[in-house]
Design a protein around this motif. Structure first.
Motif, short mmCIF file in Angstrom:
data_model
loop_
_atom_site.label_atom_id
_atom_site.label_comp_id
_atom_site.label_asym_id
_atom_site.label_seq_id
_atom_site.Cartn_x
_atom_site.Cartn_y
_atom_site.Cartn_z
N ARG A 1 0.69 -1.17 0.28
CA ARG A 1 0.20 0.01 0.05
C ARG A 1 0.85 1.23 0.12
N PHE A 2 2.12 0.83 0.63
CA PHE A 2 2.86 2.21 0.69
C PHE A 2 3.68 2.68 -0.24
N LEU A 3 4.20 1.65 -0.98
CA LEU A 3 5.15 2.12 -2.07
C LEU A 3 4.60 1.48 -3.24
N THR A 4 4.74 2.12 -4.38
CA THR A 4 4.51 1.69 -5.85
C THR A 4 5.60 0.75 -6.06
N PRO A 5 5.13 -0.54 -6.42
CA PRO A 5 6.16 -1.71 -6.75
C PRO A 5 7.25 -1.24 -7.88
N THR A 6 8.18 -1.48 -7.61
CA THR A 6 9.50 -1.32 -8.64
C THR A 6 10.24 -2.54 -9.03
N LEU A 7 10.89 -2.74 -10.04
CA LEU A 7 11.77 -3.62 -10.55
C LEU A 7 12.86 -3.10 -9.81
N GLU A 8 13.63 -4.16 -9.03
CA GLU A 8 14.86 -3.95 -8.54
C GLU A 8 15.68 -4.85 -9.14
N PRO A 9 16.80 -4.35 -9.63
CA PRO A 9 17.85 -5.16 -10.29
C PRO A 9 18.61 -5.97 -9.10
N LEU A 10 18.61 -7.23 -9.35
CA LEU A 10 19.23 -8.12 -8.37
C LEU A 10 20.67 -8.40 -8.65
N TRP A 11 21.10 -8.74 -9.77
CA TRP A 11 22.45 -8.81 -10.17
C TRP A 11 22.42 -9.08 -11.41
N ALA A 12 23.73 -9.08 -11.98
CA ALA A 12 23.77 -9.02 -13.27
C ALA A 12 25.05 -10.31 -13.87
N PHE A 13 24.64 -11.04 -14.69
CA PHE A 13 25.37 -12.27 -15.02
C PHE A 13 26.71 -11.54 -15.90
N VAL A 14 27.64 -11.37 -15.31
CA VAL A 14 28.83 -10.85 -16.15
C VAL A 14 30.02 -11.54 -15.88
N SER A 15 30.64 -11.97 -16.64
CA SER A 15 32.17 -12.40 -16.31
C SER A 15 33.08 -11.97 -17.55
N PRO A 16 34.30 -12.21 -17.28
CA PRO A 16 35.47 -11.56 -18.09
C PRO A 16 35.43 -12.14 -19.51
N LEU A 17 34.79 -13.44 -19.68
CA LEU A 17 34.73 -13.58 -21.03
C LEU A 17 33.62 -13.12 -21.87
N THR A 18 32.68 -12.65 -21.11
CA THR A 18 31.35 -12.10 -21.96
C THR A 18 31.60 -10.53 -22.31
N LYS A 19 32.68 -10.08 -21.50
CA LYS A 19 32.85 -8.40 -21.81
C LYS A 19 32.96 -8.21 -23.30
N GLY A 20 32.23 -7.28 -23.48
CA GLY A 20 32.30 -6.76 -24.90
C GLY A 20 31.17 -7.37 -25.76
N HIS A 21 30.68 -8.40 -25.44
CA HIS A 21 29.63 -8.82 -26.17
C HIS A 21 28.49 -8.46 -26.08
N ASN A 22 27.56 -8.49 -27.10
CA ASN A 22 26.30 -8.05 -27.02
C ASN A 22 25.52 -9.50 -26.77
N ILE A 23 24.31 -9.18 -25.95
CA ILE A 23 23.62 -10.27 -25.82
C ILE A 23 22.32 -10.29 -26.66
N THR A 24 22.22 -11.23 -27.38
CA THR A 24 21.55 -11.36 -28.43
C THR A 24 19.95 -12.03 -28.20
N SER A 25 20.32 -13.30 -27.20
CA SER A 25 19.27 -13.97 -26.80
C SER A 25 19.39 -14.79 -25.51
N MET A 26 18.35 -15.09 -25.02
CA MET A 26 18.37 -15.88 -23.76
C MET A 26 17.39 -16.92 -23.76
N ALA A 27 17.64 -17.97 -22.83
CA ALA A 27 16.65 -18.79 -22.86
C ALA A 27 16.85 -19.45 -21.54
N TRP A 28 15.75 -19.81 -20.85
CA TRP A 28 15.80 -20.90 -19.76
C TRP A 28 15.93 -22.09 -19.96
N ASN A 29 16.25 -23.19 -19.16
CA ASN A 29 16.22 -24.44 -19.42
C ASN A 29 14.68 -24.86 -19.06
#
Lengths: 721, 96
Positions: free
Chosen positions: A365-393
Motif C-alpha cells: 500500500r505504501f510504495l509503488t512496486p518497482t523492479l529492483e535489479p538483483l544482479w548481473a551475469f557478468v564474467s570477463p569472458l563476456t565482456k564486450g559481447h552483445n547479448i542477443t538472446s536468452m533462454a531458460w532451461n
C-alpha cells in the motif's frame, strides 16, 4: 577277566582297610574258583609254533605276539624250570601268588606274599615300588618266557582262578567300655561330639569331599618338535557402514578396500589418535598392511601424486561446489529475494541498513512496486559481447543460456554461448564459442540438455550442454544443402504429432530466417536435414501468395527462379499455438502477421495487419487460450484473439521500439515488454490501459525472458558493459 | 593444471574470500593462498574433523556421501569440500 578279578580283590582289601569306622570283618573267604581251559587270548586264535618260537595270532590273522618288555637276561631261578610254558609262567598259581606280565601285579603278588598288615596300602606306593623293583620279578618271567619260546606247546591245561583270602590291611579294634566305668561319661560325650561332627561335616563348607584316583597309569615322557604356532590377535568392530559396504561391493574390490582402509589408517596415524585405528575396522589387517603402505609411501615420490589429484575430475567437481558455495554466500540475500524466500539477515554481518527488497507484484500500500535489479551475469569472458538472446532451461529452471553476438558493424563477429547457473553468478558453467554471432537460442523440452542455436549466417546448430567441451555440438547445418542463407531470427521447438501414430508427440525444431523460409529440421541418420514448411514471398497486396510445398526439396531456389522479381520476406518471429500445435503465427518484416497451419503450406489461414513496421515478437498466452500478443517497432503492443482480425487491445507507452514482449507464465494478466531503454511490466487486472511500472536502465534492451517462478522475476538482456 | 590455478584465482577473487587451500588427504598442502604457518595450522586442524564428519555420515547412512562442510564463526566462514584423496578449504568473510 583275570585282571578284573585281581583288581576287585585289591580294592576289596584296600577299601576295607581305609574305612576305619567300620569294623573289619573277617569275611569268610568265598573262594571262587573259576576254571577255564584254554588260553587267555581269543578262542579262535591259534597258537602255533614257528621255527623261531611262539607266535600269537588273533582272529584276523594278524601277528599280535607280545613283545618282551625287557631284554632277555638269564636268571638263575628260571634255569631251574624245565619246559616252562608261557601259560605256566603267566598263570602259575603258587605260594608266591600270580606271576604276570604286568609289573604291578607281579609286584603286588610279591608283596602279598610278605606280611604287611601294618602297611597302609596306596596304589601309588604300589606303582612306585613297582618302578623300583619291577625289574627283579620280571626278569624271571621274561627269561622264562624267552626260554619257553624255544619249546613248543605240548598239551592243553586247566587254569584255575581262585580268590585269595581277604588280607586285612588295617585293623583298628574299637575299645569297649562299660557304662558304669569312671570315664564313661567323657567317652559318651566324645562319641556324641563325634557323631555331631560327622553329621555337620556333610553340608558344611569347612570340609570338602574329594576323590582321588587310586590307580594311576604309568607315564612316559616323549618329546617331539613342532613348528611354533604363530598367533595374531585380531579384533574388529562391525559398524553399520562396514556391513553395508561389504555386502554391496563385489568380491574383487574387497582387497582393494582393505588396502584403502590401510591407507586411511596411515593417514590417521599422523594425528596419533590410536582410537581411530580401532574404529576403522580390521585392526589386524591394518597393522599388517600398514607397514607395506609405509614402505610404498617412502619409495614413491609424492609430487606427481599431488598434481594428479588436482587434475582429477572429482577435484574439479569439488572446485565447482566450492565456487558455488562461496558465491552463494555473497549473493545470498539477492538469491533469496529471487526465490521469494525471506531474506535472512546475517547475524554477524556489519550493521548496515539493507535496502528493502520489493517483489514486483507485491500488494504494497505504501510504495509503488518497482523492479529492483538483483544482479548481473557478468564474467570477463563476456565482456564486450552483445547479448542477443536468452533462454531458460525447461527442466532445470536454474540454468540460463545466453547467446552473444553482434552485427552492428556489418562484419559478423564470432559469437558465444554461455550457460549460466543461478548457483554461480560470477562464472558461467559452460562456454561454447561459435564461428558467427548467435541470434537466437532455445532449449528443447523433450531433451532438456539440447539447445538449439540460430546464427547470423543462417546456420542452425544443436548443442548438448551436458558436455562441457568441443563435442557439445551434436548437429550443425553447415553441410546441409538447403540451409538458410540469411540470419536465422528464431528457432523454436515444438511438439508435433507424427503422421502415422496420432498419439505420439515428437519434438521438432523449426527455424525461421531472413530468406522467408520456415523450415523444420530433423536429425536423421545421415545428418541434419530440413524440410521447408512454408516459404513466404513478398507481394504488393495484403494477401500474400505462397509458393513451395513440403515435398519440394528445392524450395527457395525454385521460387527464386520462378518469381525472380519478388523478393522473399523476412520472417522475424514465430510462435506455435500451445494447444493446437498445427497452428502457428508468424510475424514479418512488413508488419503483417499470418496465421498458418502445418497442413497447409500454400496459404495462410488468417492475416492480422495492424503494425506498419516490423513485428518483433509474437507470443501466445500460455494460460489464456487463443490470445496472443505482438510487439513491433512502432512502439505498440497489440493483443489479438485468434479469430478476430482486429486487435482486441493495444498498449502504448513510450514511443520507442518494443523489442520483445513476454507473458508471465504464472499470472495470465501480466506481461512484460522491453523497450530500448527500459523494461515495463503490464498488469491488465489492475487497469485496462495503464502501465504498471517501469524500470529504466542504460543500455539497449533486446530480449526479455520470463521465468516460471513463484515471484515471477524477469531477466533482461542487454549489452553488457 | 592451468584450470586448477584458474579456479583458485577465481575463488580468491570473489568478494570476501581470505584464503583458499588445497591439500591431499594426508595433510600435505598442494596449493595455498595463505602463508605457510597458517596453511599448516588449518590443514592439521581440519583433517581430523573431516575424518570424523565422514565417519559420522557413514554411520548414519552408508549410501550417503560427504559433499561439503561449512563452519560459520563470528568472524568468518570456513567452507570445506572433500573427496577421498584430497580436501579444499576456503575462508570467507561474510558479505555485509
Amino acid at each position: 577277566m583275570k585282571e578284573g578279578e585281581r583288581r576287585q580283590s585289591l580294592l576289596a582289601s584296600s577299601s576295607s582297610g581305609i574305612n576305619r569306622s567300620r569294623e573289619v570283618k573277617g569275611s569268610p573267604q568265598v573262594k571262587r574258583k573259576r576254571r577255564f581251559s584254554g588260553f587267555p587270548f581269543h578262542k579262535d586264535s591259534g597258537l602255533h609254533q614257528s621255527g623261531k618260537g611262539m607266535r600269537v595270532l588273533d582272529s584276523q590273522g594278524k601277528d599280535v605276539t607280545p613283545l618282551p618288555l625287557v631284554g632277555d637276561t638269564d636268571h638263575p631261578e628260571s634255569k631251574t624250570r624245565d619246559h616252562a610254558s608261557l601259560e605256566e609262567i603267566l598263570f602259575q598259581s603258587g605260594s608266591l601268588g600270580f606271576k604276570s606280565s604286568t609289573p604291578t601285579e607281579a609286584v603286588s603278588s610279591r608283596l602279598f606274599g610278605s606280611s604287611f598288615t601294618t602297611m597302609s596300602v596306596e596304589s601309588g606306593f604300589l606303582s612306585r615300588s613297582s618302578g623300583t623293583e619291577d625289574s627283579f620279578p620280571l626278569h624271571g618271567s621274561a627269561a622264562a618266557y624267552g626260554e619257553s619260546q624255544q619249546k613248543p606247546m605240548a598239551e592243553a591245561f586247566d587254569i584255575i582262578l581262585s580268590e585269595t583270602d581277604t588280607f586285612s590291611l588295617l585293623d583298628l579294634c574299637p575299645a569297649l567300655i562299660s557304662e558304669e566305668a569312671e570315664d564313661a561319661d567323657t567317652v559318651i560325650q566324645r562319641n556324641h561330639a563325634y557323631a555331631e561332627f560327622c553329621s555337620n561335616k556333610m553340608g558344611s563348607d569347612n570340609y570338602l569331599d574329594r576323590s582321588s584316583q587310586a590307580c594311576v597309569g604309568e607315564y612316559k615322557c616323549k618329546s617331539t618338535q613342532t613348528n611354533k604356532n604363530n598367533s595374531v590377535n585380531k579384533g574388529t568392530i562391525a559398524t553399520v557402514w562396514d556391513i553395508y559396504d561389504s555386502f554391496s561391493m563385489p568380491i574383487e574390490n574387497r582387497e582393494t578396500r582393505e588396502t584403502e582402509q590401510a591407507d586411511y589408517l596411515v593417514s590417521t596415524k599422523k594425528e596419533q589418535d590410536v582410537s581411530e585405528g580401532t574404529m576403522s575396522g580390521d585392526t589386524g589387517s591394518g597393522v599388517s598392511s600398514e607397514s607395506e603402505v609405509d614402505a610404498d609411501l617412502f619409495t614413491s615420490s609424492t609430487e606427481p601424486d599431488l598434481e594428479k589429484i588436482l587434475s582429477s575430475e572429482a577435484f574439479m567437481n569439488s572446485a565447482l561446489i566450492m565456487e558455488r558455495v562461496i558465491v552463494l554466500n555473497i549473493f545470498q540475500p539477492k538469491l533469496a529475494a529471487f526465490r521469494g524466500l525471506n531474506v535472512l539477515k546475517d547475524p554477524d554481518s556489519e550493521v548496515r541498513p539493507s535496502s528493502q527488497e520489493q517483489s514486483p507484484e507485491k500488494r504494497d500500500r505504501f510504495l509503488t512496486p518497482t523492479l529492483e535489479p538483483l544482479w548481473a551475469f557478468v564474467s570477463p569472458l563476456t565482456k564486450g559481447h552483445n547479448i542477443t538472446s536468452m533462454a531458460w532451461n525447461k527442466k532445470n529452471p536454474d540454468i540460463l543460456a545466453v547467446g552473444y553476438g553482434g552485427w552492428s558493424s556489418g562484419k559478423p563477429q564470432p559469437g558465444l554461448i554461455c550457460c549460466w547457473s543461478l548457483k554461480n553468478l560470477m562464472w558461467s558453467e559452460r562456454v561454447f564459442s561459435c564461428h558467427n554471432s548467435v541470434t537466437c537460442l532455445e532449449f528443447s523440452s523433450s531433451n532438456p540438455s539440447h539447445l538449439a542455436v540460430g546464427l547470423y549466417d543462417g546456420s542452425v546448430a544443436i548443442y548438448n550442454v551436458q558436455v562441457g567441451d568441443e563435442t557439445a555440438c551434436i548437429a550443425n547445418s553447415r553441410d546441409c544443402a538447403k540451409r538458410h542463407m540469411q540470419p536465422v531470427w528464431q528457432v523454436t521447438w515444438t511438439k508435433q504429432q507424427l503422421q502415422l501414430s496420432g498419439e505420439e508427440r515428437e519434438e521438432v525444431l523449426v527455424s525461421i530466417s531472413g530468406d522467408g523460409r520456415i523450415t523444420k529440421w530433423l536429425i536423421l541418420h545421415n545428418g541434419f536435414n530440413c524440410v521447408d514448411l512454408m516459404i513466404l514471398k513478398r507481394s504488393g497486396g495484403r494477401k500474400q501468395s505462397v509458393s513451395g510445398g513440403r515435398r519440394l526439396s528445392i524450395g527457395g531456389a525454385s521460387s527464386k527462379t520462378e518469381n525472380v522479381l519478388l523478393p522473399l520476406t523476412t520472417v522475424l518471429c514465430i510462435d506455435f499455438h500451445p494447444d493446437d500445435t498445427g497452428i502457428y503465427v508468424i510475424g514479418t518484416w512488413d508488419g503483417g502477421m499470418h496465421k498458418c497451419s502445418l497442413s497447409n503450406s500454400d496459404h495462410f489461414l488468417d492475416t492480422y495487419c495492424k503494425h506498419p513496421s516490423p513485428v518483433t515478437h509474437i507470443e501466445w498466452s500460455p494460460l489464456y487460450s487463443d490470445v496472443f500478443l505482438s510487439s513491433s517497432s512502432d512502439g505498440t503492443i497489440q493483443m489479438w484473439k485468434m479469430d478476430t482480425l482486429n486487435p482486441t487491445m493495444s498498449f502504448t507507452s513510450v514511443q520507442s521500439i518494443v523489442d520483445s514482449v513476454k507473458w508471465s507464465p504464472n499470472c495470465c494478466t501480466v506481461f512484460a515488454a522491453i523497450y530500448r531503454q527500459h523494461v515495463e511490466v503490464w498488469d491488465l487486472s489492475r487497469s485496462m490501459f495503464g502501465l504498471h511500472f517501469g524500470w529504466g536502465q542504460s543500455g539497449r534492451g533486446d530480449c526479455v525472458q520470463a521465468q516460471k517462478l513463484q515471484s515471477r522475476e524477469r531477466k533482461k538482456g542487454d549489452q553488457s558493459v | 593444471m592451468a584450470e586448477v590455478d584458474e579456479v583458485v584465482k577465481r575463488l580468491q577473487a570473489q568478494k570476501g574470500v581470505e584464503g583458499v587451500i588445497i591439500a591431499n588427504s594426508e595433510g600435505i598442502a598442494i596449493r595455498s593462498t595463505l602463508e605457510d604457518h597458517h596453511t599448516v595450522q588449518y590443514v592439521a586442524l581440519i583433517q581430523p574433523l573431516l575424518v570424523k564428519a565422514k565417519k559420522m555420515l557413514q554411520e548414519l547412512d552408508p549410501t550417503d556421501d560427504f559433499t561439503y562442510l561449512r563452519i560459520r564463526t563470528e568472524k568468518n566462514e570456513i567452507i570445506i569440500t572433500a573427496d577421498k584423496e584430497y580436501f579444499m578449504v576456503a575462508i570467507q568473510k561474510p558479505a555485509p
